[in-house]
Design an enzyme around this catalytic site. Structure first.
Site, PDB file in Angstrom:
ATOM      1  N   GLY A 206      16.109 -15.395  -2.773  1.00  0.00           N
ATOM      2  CA  GLY A 206      16.953 -16.295  -1.790  1.00  0.00           C
ATOM      3  C   GLY A 206      17.248 -15.796  -0.414  1.00  0.00           C
ATOM      4  O   GLY A 206      18.079 -16.212   0.241  1.00  0.00           O
ATOM      5  N   LYS A 207      16.283 -14.949   0.044  1.00  0.00           N
ATOM      6  CA  LYS A 207      16.424 -14.199   1.597  1.00  0.00           C
ATOM      7  C   LYS A 207      16.371 -15.237   2.440  1.00  0.00           C
ATOM      8  O   LYS A 207      17.245 -15.192   3.577  1.00  0.00           O
ATOM      9  CB  LYS A 207      15.640 -13.128   1.697  1.00  0.00           C
ATOM     10  CG  LYS A 207      14.096 -13.451   1.552  1.00  0.00           C
ATOM     11  CD  LYS A 207      13.268 -12.159   1.732  1.00  0.00           C
ATOM     12  CE  LYS A 207      11.815 -12.608   1.654  1.00  0.00           C
ATOM     13  NZ  LYS A 207      11.360 -13.001   0.283  1.00  0.00           N
ATOM     14  N   THR A 208      15.606 -16.383   2.471  1.00  0.00           N
ATOM     15  CA  THR A 208      15.483 -17.360   3.570  1.00  0.00           C
ATOM     16  C   THR A 208      16.809 -18.259   3.407  1.00  0.00           C
ATOM     17  O   THR A 208      17.696 -18.659   4.453  1.00  0.00           O
ATOM     18  CB  THR A 208      14.539 -18.424   3.552  1.00  0.00           C
ATOM     19  OG1 THR A 208      13.254 -17.594   3.387  1.00  0.00           O
ATOM     20  CG2 THR A 208      14.603 -19.426   4.323  1.00  0.00           C
ATOM     21  N   GLU A 231       6.910 -18.427   8.731  1.00  0.00           N
ATOM     22  CA  GLU A 231       6.419 -18.889   7.189  1.00  0.00           C
ATOM     23  C   GLU A 231       6.341 -20.488   7.144  1.00  0.00           C
ATOM     24  O   GLU A 231       5.627 -21.029   6.591  1.00  0.00           O
ATOM     25  CB  GLU A 231       7.141 -18.103   6.163  1.00  0.00           C
ATOM     26  CG  GLU A 231       6.618 -18.639   4.739  1.00  0.00           C
ATOM     27  CD  GLU A 231       7.245 -17.693   3.677  1.00  0.00           C
ATOM     28  OE1 GLU A 231       6.782 -17.327   2.635  1.00  0.00           O
ATOM     29  OE2 GLU A 231       8.226 -17.209   3.803  1.00  0.00           O
ATOM     30  N   ARG A 371       7.985  -3.153   1.873  1.00  0.00           N
ATOM     31  CA  ARG A 371       6.379  -3.212   1.794  1.00  0.00           C
ATOM     32  C   ARG A 371       5.956  -2.796   3.065  1.00  0.00           C
ATOM     33  O   ARG A 371       6.409  -3.309   4.152  1.00  0.00           O
ATOM     34  CB  ARG A 371       6.154  -4.644   1.183  1.00  0.00           C
ATOM     35  CG  ARG A 371       4.959  -4.889   1.096  1.00  0.00           C
ATOM     36  CD  ARG A 371       4.877  -6.391   0.466  1.00  0.00           C
ATOM     37  NE  ARG A 371       3.469  -6.673   0.200  1.00  0.00           N
ATOM     38  CZ  ARG A 371       3.297  -8.170   0.288  1.00  0.00           C
ATOM     39  NH1 ARG A 371       4.397  -9.008   0.415  1.00  0.00           N
ATOM     40  NH2 ARG A 371       2.041  -8.549   0.334  1.00  0.00           N
ATOM     41  N   GLY A 374       6.279   1.529   6.633  1.00  0.00           N
ATOM     42  CA  GLY A 374       6.000   2.299   8.102  1.00  0.00           C
ATOM     43  C   GLY A 374       7.355   2.913   8.489  1.00  0.00           C
ATOM     44  O   GLY A 374       8.025   3.846   7.698  1.00  0.00           O
ATOM     45  N   LYS A 415      21.335   1.169   3.512  1.00  0.00           N
ATOM     46  CA  LYS A 415      21.588   1.918   4.781  1.00  0.00           C
ATOM     47  C   LYS A 415      22.437   1.275   5.763  1.00  0.00           C
ATOM     48  O   LYS A 415      22.199   0.151   5.968  1.00  0.00           O
ATOM     49  CB  LYS A 415      20.056   2.252   5.302  1.00  0.00           C
ATOM     50  CG  LYS A 415      20.423   2.897   6.518  1.00  0.00           C
ATOM     51  CD  LYS A 415      18.885   3.117   7.439  1.00  0.00           C
ATOM     52  CE  LYS A 415      18.998   3.894   8.824  1.00  0.00           C
ATOM     53  NZ  LYS A 415      18.049   3.567   9.760  1.00  0.00           N
ATOM     54  N   ARG A 417      24.028   2.469   9.344  1.00  0.00           N
ATOM     55  CA  ARG A 417      24.058   3.482  10.369  1.00  0.00           C
ATOM     56  C   ARG A 417      25.798   3.621  10.798  1.00  0.00           C
ATOM     57  O   ARG A 417      26.082   4.775  11.197  1.00  0.00           O
ATOM     58  CB  ARG A 417      23.405   3.363  11.565  1.00  0.00           C
ATOM     59  CG  ARG A 417      23.177   4.392  12.523  1.00  0.00           C
ATOM     60  CD  ARG A 417      21.995   4.068  13.469  1.00  0.00           C
ATOM     61  NE  ARG A 417      20.723   4.453  12.861  1.00  0.00           N
ATOM     62  CZ  ARG A 417      19.577   3.753  13.340  1.00  0.00           C
ATOM     63  NH1 ARG A 417      19.557   3.161  14.165  1.00  0.00           N
ATOM     64  NH2 ARG A 417      18.417   4.275  12.644  1.00  0.00           N
TER      65      ARG A 417
END
Length: 478
Positions: A206-208, A231, A371, A374, A415, A417
């Site tokens: 459900g991120k969108t 997308e 994913r 990097g 996370k 900051r």
């Protein structure tokens, strides 16, 4: 001369700033403004400036004698006109009072020459039938963008101004773009300017929908937002947003299966929905540069205060020569740069690896699941994981209450900051593309401990599950 026109230049000002740098102690100010750029049109003038910079980097004195000696060592003194020319430069100015003003004019001339150079290249390549016009435009945008970045370089801020900003923020109840969810708002106090926010999940979580929820909430408050949909098309995204706005099943809107009552409701809400300050750009595989250009235009013309990107791993850099992980790293670093430069929060959705799927228990994501991660973890100011255990047929939460997971989702701040990590549980109705608060959130006390989800045990099979190719189920609508 180019096409009968004079190339932009100001030789008298070039001599003036060099004379001020050598004879009036203005070298450090000139170098601060110009750096290592080749802004001087006359090669002899550029050679003198390069020597000034070399002396400055070596912390050596900069005057008529030291510049002359440095040019002699390089064998360039006679080429620039000898000591007579250097003396003449110093005698042309009495002080460095107008050095910055004159240098700004030279910078403008330099940018104009670079624009002509890029334009000539486009014209030349455009006649070449084998050239890729999109790669040409990308290269041209990149070259001009580098020049504009240098021209608009941000000067250091004095400490007093920074302190004033802290106190200005302290007098505001909400310091960022508010969240649609009270539990999240309590934790974050809004999405802060210059922050890169990563919202990561597996497909189907459900991120969108959560992105839509946050964007709509901001727009309803009159806060302009920009969405880069890599997308879905703008029509598909707008349909999902309208489903949230009207509380109508998204499938009915997408497939044109609404009944008469729902159609009447949609018509009633159409005008209010269309007036929301939401701007959508749906180009697939957009590059960071293209995104920056469009975002800058929105910021300048529409006053956009928050950006959304759906999603990060679909961004591409056409001229990139490295591996995919490095490309994603460059994209995330670029998004952080855009957030700082435009002074807006940027929320980027991100896909997680299949390692989550083979994990036992709640299948709760961890930072290493990002994913093609990097430097995403390094660049982000805030990383949130979205989890719906119901999707994995997990019926109960793993807390003391063992409450049911149906219609609920966990937003885990992995996370932060500027604050503490922790998780909160919210309600979700993905058929309406909605997330909402659960009853009882008001009972949170200032001294209440945050729930920190347990970290899954390391799994030796995770490496086998790591797949940097796009998942088969990545086209799921949520």
């Amino acid at each position: 001369m180019t096409n009968g026109k004079k190339i932009p230049q100001a030789l008298d000002l070039e001599e003036s700033v060099l004379g001020a740098a050598i004879g009036c102690g203005g070298a450090s100010e000139l170098i601060e403004l110009v750096g290592r750029e080749k802004i001087f049109f006359k090669p002899e003038h550029q050679a003198i400036y390069d020597v000034i910079v070399d002396l400055y980097e070596k912390s050596e004195g900069i005057d008529l004698l030291t510049v002359s000696q440095a040019l002699i060592k390089l064998g360039k003194l006679e080429a620039i006109g000898g000591n007579i020319f250097l003396v003449d430069l110093c005698q042309k100015v009495a002080s460095a009072a107008h050095l910055e003003f004159h240098t700004r004019i030279l910078q403008q001339m330099y940018v104009k020459r670079k624009a002509i150079e890029v334009g000539d290249k486009i014209t030349k390549e455009a006649y070449n039938e084998e050239s890729d016009i999109f790669e040409l435009l990308e290269s041209s945008y990149s070259n001009l963008d580098k020049v504009s970045d240098w021209l608009l370089v941000k000067k250091p801020t004095d400490f007093k101004s920074v302190v004033n900003k802290i106190f200005e923020a302290a007098n505001e109840e909400v310091t960022g773009v508010p969240s649609s969810l009270e539990r999240l708002q309590y934790k974050l106090n809004g999405y802060q300017k210059t922050n890169l926010i990563i919202l990561a999940a597996r497909p189907g979580m459900g991120k969108t929908a959560l992105m839509i929820n946050e964007a709509l909430a901001a727009a309803k408050r009159g806060i302009p937002v920009g969405i880069f949909s890599l997308e879905m098309s703008d029509k598909e995204l707008a349909a999902r947003m309208f489903a949230n706005f009207c509380q109508i099943n998204v499938e009915k809107i997408s497939l044109n299966k609404v009944d008469k009552f729902e159609l009447r409701l949609m018509n009633e809400k159409r005008e209010a929905f269309s007036k929301l300050p939401i701007y959508i750009h749906d180009k697939p595989a957009i590059s960071p540069l293209e995104l920056k250009i469009q975002a800058s235009k929105w910021k300048r013309e529409k006053g956009v205060e928050m950006l959304f990107v759906d999603y990060l791993q679909l961004m591409r850099i056409k001229s990139h020569k490295g591996n995919r992980e490095q490309e994603v790293s460059d994209c995330s670093a670029a998004l952080k740069g855009i957030a700082k430069e435009l002074d807006v929060p940027v929320m980027a959705l991100a896909q997680l690896s299949r390692a989550v799927e083979i994990r036992g228990g709640m299948k709760r994501p961890i930072l290493s699941d990002l994913r093609e991660s990097g430097s995403i973890e390094q660049d982000a100011d805030l990383i949130m994981f979205l989890l719906r255990p119901e999707y994995y047929k997990v019926d109960e939460w793993d807390d003391d209450q063992r409450s049911p997971t149906a219609g609920q989702a966990e937003i885990n701040i992995a996370k932060f900051r500027n604050g503490k990590v922790g998780a909160c549980v919210v309600g979700c109705k993905l058929e309406f593309m909605q997330f909402h608060d659960l009853n009882g959130w008001e009972e949170i006390e200032e001294n209440e401990e945050e729930f920190i989800p347990p970290v899954p045990e390391p799994n030796s099979n995770l490496a086998e599950a790591w797949d940097t190719q796009q998942d088969d189920d990545d086209d799921m609508p949520f």
